[in-house]
Design a protein around this motif. Structure first.
Motif, PDB file in Angstrom:
ATOM      1  N   GLY A 170     -51.899 -20.022  24.608  1.00  0.00           N
ATOM      2  CA  GLY A 170     -52.977 -19.043  24.673  1.00  0.00           C
ATOM      3  C   GLY A 170     -54.079 -19.415  25.645  1.00  0.00           C
ATOM      4  O   GLY A 170     -55.215 -18.932  25.525  1.00  0.00           O
ATOM      5  N   MET A 171     -53.769 -20.264  26.614  1.00  0.00           N
ATOM      6  CA  MET A 171     -54.769 -20.659  27.602  1.00  0.00           C
ATOM      7  C   MET A 171     -55.071 -19.511  28.560  1.00  0.00           C
ATOM      8  O   MET A 171     -54.209 -18.679  28.831  1.00  0.00           O
ATOM      9  N   HIS A 172     -56.290 -19.495  29.057  1.00  0.00           N
ATOM     10  CA  HIS A 172     -56.656 -18.561  30.127  1.00  0.00           C
ATOM     11  C   HIS A 172     -56.247 -19.242  31.429  1.00  0.00           C
ATOM     12  O   HIS A 172     -57.025 -19.956  32.059  1.00  0.00           O
ATOM     13  N   ALA A 173     -54.994 -19.040  31.813  1.00  0.00           N
ATOM     14  CA  ALA A 173     -54.428 -19.719  32.978  1.00  0.00           C
ATOM     15  C   ALA A 173     -53.895 -18.685  33.959  1.00  0.00           C
ATOM     16  O   ALA A 173     -53.087 -17.827  33.584  1.00  0.00           O
ATOM     17  N   SER A 174     -54.342 -18.768  35.203  1.00  0.00           N
ATOM     18  CA  SER A 174     -53.940 -17.813  36.228  1.00  0.00           C
ATOM     19  C   SER A 174     -53.357 -18.547  37.431  1.00  0.00           C
ATOM     20  O   SER A 174     -53.739 -19.679  37.731  1.00  0.00           O
ATOM     21  N   SER A 175     -52.441 -17.864  38.106  1.00  0.00           N
ATOM     22  CA  SER A 175     -51.894 -18.392  39.357  1.00  0.00           C
ATOM     23  C   SER A 175     -52.193 -17.408  40.483  1.00  0.00           C
ATOM     24  O   SER A 175     -51.922 -16.210  40.357  1.00  0.00           O
ATOM     25  N   GLY A 176     -52.728 -17.922  41.550  1.00  0.00           N
ATOM     26  CA  GLY A 176     -52.911 -17.126  42.756  1.00  0.00           C
ATOM     27  C   GLY A 176     -51.795 -17.433  43.724  1.00  0.00           C
ATOM     28  O   GLY A 176     -51.686 -18.563  44.215  1.00  0.00           O
ATOM     29  N   ILE A 177     -50.912 -16.466  43.959  1.00  0.00           N
ATOM     30  CA  ILE A 177     -49.805 -16.667  44.897  1.00  0.00           C
ATOM     31  C   ILE A 177     -50.356 -16.341  46.280  1.00  0.00           C
ATOM     32  O   ILE A 177     -50.256 -15.214  46.765  1.00  0.00           O
ATOM     33  N   LEU A 178     -50.982 -17.345  46.882  1.00  0.00           N
ATOM     34  CA  LEU A 178     -51.686 -17.141  48.137  1.00  0.00           C
ATOM     35  C   LEU A 178     -50.728 -17.245  49.320  1.00  0.00           C
ATOM     36  O   LEU A 178     -49.978 -18.214  49.450  1.00  0.00           O
ATOM     37  N   PHE A 179     -50.792 -16.228  50.172  1.00  0.00           N
ATOM     38  CA  PHE A 179     -50.055 -16.286  51.426  1.00  0.00           C
ATOM     39  C   PHE A 179     -50.880 -17.097  52.430  1.00  0.00           C
ATOM     40  O   PHE A 179     -52.001 -17.515  52.130  1.00  0.00           O
ATOM     41  N   ASN A 180     -50.302 -17.356  53.595  1.00  0.00           N
ATOM     42  CA  ASN A 180     -50.938 -18.260  54.554  1.00  0.00           C
ATOM     43  C   ASN A 180     -52.388 -17.862  54.811  1.00  0.00           C
ATOM     44  O   ASN A 180     -52.661 -16.721  55.163  1.00  0.00           O
ATOM     45  N   HIS A 181     -53.268 -18.790  54.642  1.00  0.00           N
ATOM     46  CA  HIS A 181     -54.681 -18.550  54.900  1.00  0.00           C
ATOM     47  C   HIS A 181     -55.234 -19.718  55.710  1.00  0.00           C
ATOM     48  O   HIS A 181     -55.002 -20.875  55.395  1.00  0.00           O
ATOM     49  N   GLU A 182     -55.932 -19.373  56.768  1.00  0.00           N
ATOM     50  CA  GLU A 182     -56.344 -20.346  57.765  1.00  0.00           C
ATOM     51  C   GLU A 182     -57.852 -20.284  57.959  1.00  0.00           C
ATOM     52  O   GLU A 182     -58.531 -19.406  57.438  1.00  0.00           O
ATOM     53  N   SER A 183     -58.378 -21.213  58.752  1.00  0.00           N
ATOM     54  CA  SER A 183     -59.805 -21.247  59.042  1.00  0.00           C
ATOM     55  C   SER A 183     -60.065 -22.370  60.045  1.00  0.00           C
ATOM     56  O   SER A 183     -59.180 -23.190  60.308  1.00  0.00           O
ATOM     57  N   PRO A 184     -61.275 -22.442  60.566  1.00  0.00           N
ATOM     58  CA  PRO A 184     -61.627 -23.587  61.418  1.00  0.00           C
ATOM     59  C   PRO A 184     -61.561 -24.914  60.671  1.00  0.00           C
ATOM     60  O   PRO A 184     -61.536 -25.970  61.310  1.00  0.00           O
ATOM     61  N   ARG A 185     -61.520 -24.877  59.349  1.00  0.00           N
ATOM     62  CA  ARG A 185     -61.438 -26.103  58.556  1.00  0.00           C
ATOM     63  C   ARG A 185     -59.999 -26.520  58.267  1.00  0.00           C
ATOM     64  O   ARG A 185     -59.770 -27.509  57.576  1.00  0.00           O
ATOM     65  N   ARG A 186     -59.033 -25.793  58.763  1.00  0.00           N
ATOM     66  CA  ARG A 186     -57.625 -26.130  58.560  1.00  0.00           C
ATOM     67  C   ARG A 186     -57.324 -27.464  59.240  1.00  0.00           C
ATOM     68  O   ARG A 186     -57.854 -27.775  60.303  1.00  0.00           O
ATOM     69  N   GLY A 187     -56.462 -28.273  58.611  1.00  0.00           N
ATOM     70  CA  GLY A 187     -56.098 -29.559  59.183  1.00  0.00           C
ATOM     71  C   GLY A 187     -55.333 -29.393  60.496  1.00  0.00           C
ATOM     72  O   GLY A 187     -54.608 -28.410  60.670  1.00  0.00           O
ATOM     73  N   PRO A 188     -55.476 -30.321  61.440  1.00  0.00           N
ATOM     74  CA  PRO A 188     -54.845 -30.191  62.757  1.00  0.00           C
ATOM     75  C   PRO A 188     -53.328 -30.277  62.738  1.00  0.00           C
ATOM     76  O   PRO A 188     -52.684 -29.955  63.738  1.00  0.00           O
TER      77      PRO A 188
END
Length: 330
Positions: A170-188
């Protein structure tokens, strides 16, 4: 003041999520592995309002201590070995951290909340890599999972374990099925940032060429800053659930190259790019495109940054970095 604990706080998502939660008045705690973690300073400089705790997703006792110290209302489990290519080189470690680490975090939350299973809300960072050899186009929450990498397999384990804890306890547990998301903070090491850095350096005369793998792979790319907002929205729902977070559009590596080189006024980029067999995956994921209808309808979430805007953001950031005198001299 609500309290949140974030694992994987040193990554792009952890930093953006910390900024979002601090702006909303949260007290934010971040789990970081090792006292001498080289990214500790990055977190302290970027989000100085975050309290850092030492812990390891492979060590349940350290996660229990983190829960007791932070007393969170929400736990965001973003921690993972997230570079897909590495997962073939070290499948065991990837499984321990990216897969079993989810189980350890769920168990720590369950034990901490034993008197009220839904007292602490839990978010699991699931991934579009779970779809792998895609069975539906676009991919939805009920699409069959067919992972094509050890990383994808580990994410599937964590995803289903999150569902199991929700249904079993009965936990309030959610999963976000995230597709590719990028940013200037993305690792090289990630292909999008690898491209933006290399194109900036080519434009400034600091290097001549860029080696990549499959240029025809297609992904659904969004901005990481948008996607952490979806995570927070999931945690505000009456019950836990699973959501695809995506733009609903797909683009190839070639298109990313087109826009990146166009930003620096180079049209014939083919002479600067080579394909290297070392960068091809043993089992390729050719087409990922998500259907974000559920997230839009139930969470009220929509992305604010489109594909050209994302590329522009990353290119402008890396041009600024590469133009610095100390970088040019290195």
């Amino acid at each position: 003041m609500p309290r949140a604990l974030i694992t994987g706080i040193t990554g792009q998502d952890g930093l953006y999520l910390s900024e979002l939660l601090l702006a909303k008045g949260y007290e934010v705690f971040g789990l970081i592995r090792g006292q001498n973690n080289p990214k500790r300073e990055l977190v302290q400089e970027t989000v100085p309002g975050v309290t850092l705790l030492t812990g390891d997703l492979t060590d349940l006792s350290s996660l229990m201590r983190a829960m007791e110290s932070s007393e969170p209302d929400e736990v965001y489990n973003l921690g993972a070995i997230s570079f897909v290519a590495y997962s073939w080189e070290n499948a065991m470690l990837t499984t321990d951290v990216t897969g079993k680490g989810v189980l350890n975090m769920l168990e720590a939350v369950r034990l901490y909340s034993h008197d009220d299973p839904a007292k602490v809300r839990f978010y699991q960072a699931s991934s579009s890599e779970m779809f792998g050899k895609v069975q539906d186009v676009p991919q939805r929450e009920n699409t069959l999972l067919w992972p094509r990498s050890p990383y994808g397999v580990a994410k599937v384990f964590g995803h289903y374990m999150t569902i199991n804890y929700r249904e079993s306890y009965g936990m309030h547990a959610s999963s976000g099925i995230l597709f590719n998301h990028e940013s200037p903070r993305r690792g090289p090491e990630f292909v999008t940032r690898k491209i933006s850095i290399a194109v900036a350096r080519i434009a400034l005369g600091l290097q001549d060429s860029l080696s990549l793998g499959n240029l025809d792979a297609r992904r659904d790319w969004g901005f990481a800053g948008d996607y952490v907002d979806a995570m927070w929205r999931m945690m505000q729902q009456p019950e836990g659930d699973d959501y695809v977070v995506a733009t609903g559009q797909t683009h190839s590596i070639r298109e990313f190259l087109d826009l990146s080189f166009a930003h620096v006024n180079i049209d014939d980029w083919e002479k600067h790019v080579t394909q290297d067999p070392r960068f091809f995956r043993p089992a390729e994921v050719d087409l990922l495109i998500g259907d974000p209808t559920k997230a839009k309808e139930q969470l009220g979430w929509t992305p604010t940054v489109d594909f050209p805007g994302l590329v522009t953001m990353m290119m402008e950031n890396d041009l600024r970095i590469q133009e610095r005198p100390q970088v040019a001299r290195s």
